[in-house]
Design a protein around this motif. Structure first.
Motif, mmCIF file in Angstrom:
data_model
loop_
_atom_site.group_PDB
_atom_site.id
_atom_site.type_symbol
_atom_site.label_atom_id
_atom_site.label_comp_id
_atom_site.label_asym_id
_atom_site.label_seq_id
_atom_site.Cartn_x
_atom_site.Cartn_y
_atom_site.Cartn_z
ATOM 1 N N ALA A 231 -8.661 1.781 -21.233
ATOM 2 C CA ALA A 231 -7.920 2.842 -21.918
ATOM 3 C C ALA A 231 -6.546 3.049 -21.293
ATOM 4 N N CYS A 232 -6.483 3.035 -19.979
ATOM 5 C CA CYS A 232 -5.200 3.261 -19.312
ATOM 6 C C CYS A 232 -4.261 2.082 -19.509
ATOM 7 N N ALA A 233 -4.807 0.874 -19.615
ATOM 8 C CA ALA A 233 -3.974 -0.291 -19.921
ATOM 9 C C ALA A 233 -3.373 -0.171 -21.314
ATOM 10 N N ALA A 234 -4.105 0.486 -22.222
ATOM 11 C CA ALA A 234 -3.639 0.624 -23.600
ATOM 12 C C ALA A 234 -2.536 1.658 -23.752
ATOM 13 N N ILE A 235 -2.378 2.536 -22.765
ATOM 14 C CA ILE A 235 -1.385 3.599 -22.883
ATOM 15 C C ILE A 235 0.018 3.017 -23.045
ATOM 16 N N LYS A 236 0.325 1.965 -22.287
ATOM 17 C CA LYS A 236 1.684 1.418 -22.368
ATOM 18 C C LYS A 236 1.984 0.766 -23.709
ATOM 19 N N HIS A 237 0.946 0.540 -24.509
ATOM 20 C CA HIS A 237 1.132 -0.045 -25.833
ATOM 21 C C HIS A 237 1.115 1.000 -26.942
ATOM 22 N N GLY A 238 0.928 2.254 -26.594
ATOM 23 C CA GLY A 238 0.961 3.326 -27.579
ATOM 24 C C GLY A 238 -0.226 3.340 -28.514
ATOM 25 N N LEU A 239 -1.374 2.834 -28.078
ATOM 26 C CA LEU A 239 -2.556 2.812 -28.929
ATOM 27 C C LEU A 239 -3.210 4.186 -28.969
ATOM 28 N N ASP A 240 -3.889 4.482 -30.066
ATOM 29 C CA ASP A 240 -4.651 5.719 -30.157
ATOM 30 C C ASP A 240 -5.880 5.619 -29.253
ATOM 31 N N LEU A 241 -6.060 6.604 -28.405
ATOM 32 C CA LEU A 241 -7.168 6.589 -27.456
ATOM 33 C C LEU A 241 -8.247 7.578 -27.877
ATOM 34 N N PRO A 242 -9.506 7.203 -27.685
ATOM 35 C CA PRO A 242 -10.597 8.149 -27.956
ATOM 36 C C PRO A 242 -10.739 9.134 -26.796
ATOM 37 N N ALA A 243 -11.455 10.223 -27.050
ATOM 38 C CA ALA A 243 -11.791 11.158 -25.971
ATOM 39 C C ALA A 243 -12.729 10.444 -24.996
ATOM 40 N N PRO A 244 -12.639 10.767 -23.704
ATOM 41 C CA PRO A 244 -11.771 11.769 -23.068
ATOM 42 C C PRO A 244 -10.399 11.219 -22.661
#
Length: 260
Positions: free
Chosen positions: A217-230
């Motif tokens: 999930a944290c790797a996906a942050i730099k790509h601007g992906l929608d993240l699920p909770a939490p």
């Protein structure tokens, strides 16, 4: 051991914009942490070495051995989990390292990893998750009721996510000036999209543990992906502003909910 790496035109553009004095080196072996004797050979290629040390109280007694070594007085470059490309500001000028494993990495993606490192150096951020968390690392350890290796993995992931929030707008702006790097950034995000979207299900089915899910999930942050909770709660400017304090609070609240 070390050899200067020639850079493509787009990489030179990024280097000039973000870290003009930095040098990029190929390393003829793979490594998690460079042995101190090898790291000191960098003195032949740079103007000065400035080894970093960190307070021993930042590192819990049961933390993985490499973290204790990293905090100590030996000149230490890199930590397990850093990936194919890593960097240090313990040298003058700073250095980006391409490990031997880079040989099997597609050229476009490897150039993106190098560009990402150049941008990170230019942001003047902490060199790793240990100085990022600092005295709060024991608090993170206390908030995460998992084994020390998992706490280490989650800490590294949270630091990566914090960096990603700051690098993402820079990558997005490459669309005109560095289109090849921009395409590689987009492609890497597309490859993560389905895996990130199914994270809650993968964790619930026992296919992915929480530390691995946090890393993804944290790797996906730099790509601007929608993240699920939490994990969606990490994609916020408040995380940039409050850093380690925010991360520790997030971990505590997340595991409190899991335990309910």
């Amino acid at each position: 051991m070390f050899e200067r790496r020639p850079l493509s035109g787009e990489l030179e553009t990024v280097r000039t914009s973000h870290a003009p004095n930095l040098i990029v080196l190929d390393v003829d072996s793979d490594f998690e942490t460079l042995p101190s004797a090898v790291a000191e050979d960098l003195g032949l290629l740079v103007d000065a070495l400035d080894p970093a040390t960190y307070p021993a109280e930042w590192v819990p007694d049961d933390a993985p051995t490499p973290l204790h070594r990293y905090a100590g007085s030996d000149f230490t470059v890199g930590l397990p989990g850093d990936g194919t490309v890593t960097w240090t500001r313990q040298t003058d000028p700073p250095v980006v390292f391409c490990k031997a494993r880079a040989e099997g990495t597609p050229d476009a993606f490897l150039d993106f990893l190098i560009a990402e490192a150049l941008v990170q150096v230019g942001l003047d951020v902490p060199e790793s998750f240990l100085p990022f968390f600092g005295a709060r690392y024991p608090d993170l350890d206390a908030a995460v009721p998992l084994d020390p290796a998992s706490v280490y993995q989650i800490a590294a992931a949270l630091y990566d996510g914090w960096l990603g929030l700051q690098t993402r707008p820079i990558f997005a702006d490459w669309v005109d000036d560095c289109p090849r790097l921009h395409d590689a950034w987009v492609d890497a995000g597309d490859r993560l999209r389905d895996r990130v979207g199914d994270l809650p299900g993968a964790v619930a089915r026992g296919e992915t543990d929480f530390a691995d899910a946090t890393e993804l999930a944290c790797a996906a942050i730099k790509h601007g992906l929608d993240l699920p909770a939490p994990f969606a709660a990490l994609d916020t400017t408040a995380y940039v502003d409050y850093g380690a304090d925010y991360a520790v609070r997030w971990a505590g609240k997340t595991f409190d909910r899991i335990d309910e």
